[in-house]
Design an enzyme around this catalytic site. Structure first.
Site, PDB file in Angstrom:
ATOM      1  N   GLU A 263      10.137   5.323  -2.527  1.00 21.96           N
ATOM      2  CA  GLU A 263       8.921   4.713  -1.661  1.00 21.96           C
ATOM      3  C   GLU A 263       9.566   4.115  -0.387  1.00 21.96           C
ATOM      4  O   GLU A 263       9.987   3.051  -0.394  1.00 21.96           O
ATOM      5  CB  GLU A 263       8.095   3.915  -2.440  1.00 21.96           C
ATOM      6  CG  GLU A 263       6.754   4.059  -1.795  1.00 21.96           C
ATOM      7  CD  GLU A 263       6.421   2.471  -1.144  1.00 21.96           C
ATOM      8  OE1 GLU A 263       6.192   2.642   0.110  1.00 21.96           O
ATOM      9  OE2 GLU A 263       6.394   1.496  -2.006  1.00 21.96           O
ATOM     10  N   CYS A 297       4.684  -1.118   4.187  1.00 21.02           N
ATOM     11  CA  CYS A 297       5.011   0.281   4.627  1.00 21.02           C
ATOM     12  C   CYS A 297       3.783   1.182   5.006  1.00 21.02           C
ATOM     13  O   CYS A 297       3.705   2.201   5.580  1.00 21.02           O
ATOM     14  CB  CYS A 297       5.757   0.909   3.465  1.00 21.02           C
ATOM     15  SG  CYS A 297       4.807   0.651   1.874  1.00 21.02           S
TER      16      CYS A 297
HETATM   17  C1  UN1 Z   1       4.481  -1.534   0.646  1.00 24.74           C
HETATM   18  O1  UN1 Z   1       4.318  -2.134   1.961  1.00 24.74           O
HETATM   19  O2  UN1 Z   1       5.570  -1.392   0.280  1.00 24.74           O
HETATM   20  O3  UN1 Z   1      -1.146  -0.258   0.239  1.00 24.74           O
HETATM   21  C2  UN1 Z   1       3.280  -1.596  -0.376  1.00 24.74           C
HETATM   22  C3  UN1 Z   1      -0.899  -1.509   0.335  1.00 24.74           C
HETATM   23  C4  UN1 Z   1      -0.293  -2.349  -0.814  1.00 24.74           C
HETATM   24  C5  UN1 Z   1       0.974  -1.899  -1.127  1.00 24.74           C
HETATM   25  C6  UN1 Z   1       2.103  -1.683   0.076  1.00 24.74           C
HETATM   26  N1  UN1 Z   1      -1.025  -2.213  -1.834  1.00 24.74           N
HETATM   27  O4  UN1 Z   1      -0.949  -1.765   1.584  1.00 24.74           O
END
Ligand code: UN1
Length: 508
Positions: A263, A297
């Site tokens: 990821e 992310c």
């Molecule tokens: C991340 O930034 O690695 O959807 C995960 C989202 C959060 C998870 C982000 N539930 O923004």
């Protein structure tokens, strides 16, 4: 500060006399990794990294635990995860404070992360009674064809600083109900969150006489990530972080024919069409772009606006940005906390220069803020880009939003898809055709494609992850659990003859 001290105390992270270090030698005897809060630059405590020898022992204990854990019926494994979920409820506030203080996200988001862990625990408990396989019609008489899902083995989990606890739970709780022990390497920027979680889980294991090896922690730097990637005793490695890191982990694990769940970076766009509910879109885009100071992310990094609403929407956006409060993440009136460290600030400042060099025009130019509790506070930026440029194809982990104009939806979707990453995307429109087109096979190429909901803030019930350079992995909900198990296809002949598949005759 008092709030932090009492949270640390409640979590059992009391500093020893020696230099404010936590003296958590239990976790290793290697070099001390000191954790600094980006909120005020102060040291919160130190955690000792594991040495190579300790790492090897940790994985052996996970292997040993696997022999026991795989025999425990899945619903009983779920019962342990249920108790972990209860313990997390009990520690939600102090852990939320620690997440906020060690990572720098605002307290509401710190609490949200712990809630995400609790949601994952609940999900995993339900899952522990639903690890189903199929029964398949056999082509042979008196035969049954079926598949079973068996535990895979110890799983390496590498997590990033920006979600120091939630992403661990996506992996660890699912792995645990699937019968897999875990070996967790947290980010060296947020080791205390990991120690706190490890303690909470450790107490539950002790109360239930479950071997410690089911949930293990290996704190350390990049070398621990390499040991995990190269370790054939870990059939699966789930890694969250940069694309650069993911390429290294992916190649190392592939070289030993192990499995990965990657990821990695996102470069997420939101399209606003002339049919959008603009107030709704505005709220979603602002949370997406500046939430967690742009360090998710899933952060909204590109705004693709239709020409007809371009000026109007930008005016509203700029006005709304003026309302944002930047400050200490534990101050509950604040919307944006600091970036994680000096390196992150430098990356942001360099990106601002690059934007200028690459034909960008700032509608709002942010930068490092003076007179803040630490040097890591930055104000957000919005830059108009006449076209796609190399910088807009990169993920800059900071509150930097690019704006682009489009004329027809195909062009907008082309822009959405024209970056190497493929994590999240959103369309804002009340027009049915536009929305369906966006999520059709010709639409967004991302793992997450939302309609009238922002790019960030996914629920745990869906599978989370993305395509292309994002790495292709899926974690958390839906049937992501399948990656943590091995599928076994069984052919059962309950007849007295031996008919061969494909009608092959082999008489003798
Ligand atoms: C991340 O930034 O690695 O959807 C995960 C989202 C959060 C998870 C982000 N539930 O923004």
């Amino acid at each position: 500060m008092d709030k932090v001290q009492s949270a640390l105390q409640t979590l059992g992270l009391t500093p020893s006399e020696k230099g404010g270090s936590l003296g958590a030698s239990f976790f290793g005897s290697g070099e001390v990794i000191e954790s600094f809060s980006p909120a005020d630059g102060r040291s919160i405590g130190g955690v000792q990294a594991v040495t190579r020898q300790e790492y090897l022992r940790i994985v052996s204990s996970a292997q040993e635990a696997f022999r026991y854990w795989r025999k425990v019926p899945a619903p009983q494994r779920g019962e342990i995860v249920r108790q972990i979920g209860l313990a997390l409820r009990k520690y939600k506030e102090p852990l939320g404070i620690l997440v906020s203080y060690e990572m720098g996200k605002i307290y509401q988001e710190g609490l949200g992360e712990v809630q995400e862990m609790i949601d994952m625990a609940d999900f995993a408990v339900g899952l522990s009674r639903q690890l189903y396989g199929l029964t398949i019609a056999s082509e042979r008489p008196n035969h049954r064809l079926m598949e079973q899902w068996h535990p895979l083995g110890p799983v390496g989990i590498i997590t990033s600083f920006n979600f120091p606890v939630a992403v661990y739970a996506w992996n660890a709780f699912v792995a645990a109900v699937c019968g897999d022990p875990v070996v967790w390497k947290p980010s060296e920027k947020t080791p205390l969150c990991a120690v706190a979680v490890q303690k909470i889980i450790g107490d539950v294991l002790k109360e239930n006489n479950v071997p410690e090896g089911v949930f293990t922690l290996a704190v350390g730097g990049r070398e621990v990530g390499e040991w995990i990637s190269e370790d054939p005793r870990l059939p699966l490695v789930s890694a969250t972080g940069s694309i650069r890191m993911g390429r290294i982990v992916g190649q190392k694990v592939a070289a030993r024919l192990g499995r990965t769940i990657l990821e990695l970076g996102g470069n997420n766009a939101a399209i606003v069409t002339p049919h959008a509910n603009q107030d709704l879109a505005l709220r979603a885009i602002i949370f997406g772009a500046v939430g967690t100071a742009g360090q998710r992310c899933t952060t909204t990094r590109r705004l693709i606006l239709h020409a007809d609403i371009y000026e109007e929407f930008l005016e509203k956006l700029l006005k709304a940005y003026q309302q944002l409060r930047i400050g200490h993440p534990l101050d509950e009136t604040v919307h944006i906390g600091p970036l994680i460290d000096e390196q992150a600030v430098q990356v942001y400042l360099r990106a601002l220069d690059t934007v200028r060099e690459q034909k960008g025009r700032f509608l709002l130019e942010g930068g490092r803020m003076a007179d803040m509790p630490s040097p890591y506070y930055v104000s957000p930026s919005i830059a108009e880009m006449p076209e796609q440029m190399p910088i807009t194809c990169e993920e800059t982990f900071a509150p930097l939003l690019y704006v682009m104009k489009y004329h027809d939806l195909e062009e907008a979707i082309e822009l959405n898809n024209a970056v190497p990453q493929g994590l999240s995307s959103a369309i804002f429109s009340d027009n049915f055709q536009e929305c369906e087109y966006f999520i059709s096979p010709e639409g967004s190429d991302c793992g997450l494609a939302n309609v009238n909901a922002g790019t960030s803030g996914a629920e745990i019930g869906g599978a989370f992850g993305g395509e292309k350079d994002t790495g292709g992995g899926r974690e958390a909900g839906s049937d992501s659990w399948k990656a943590y198990m091995r599928r076994q296809t069984n052919t059962i002949n309950y007849g007295k003859d031996l008919p061969l598949a494909q009608g092959i005759k082999f008489d003798f």
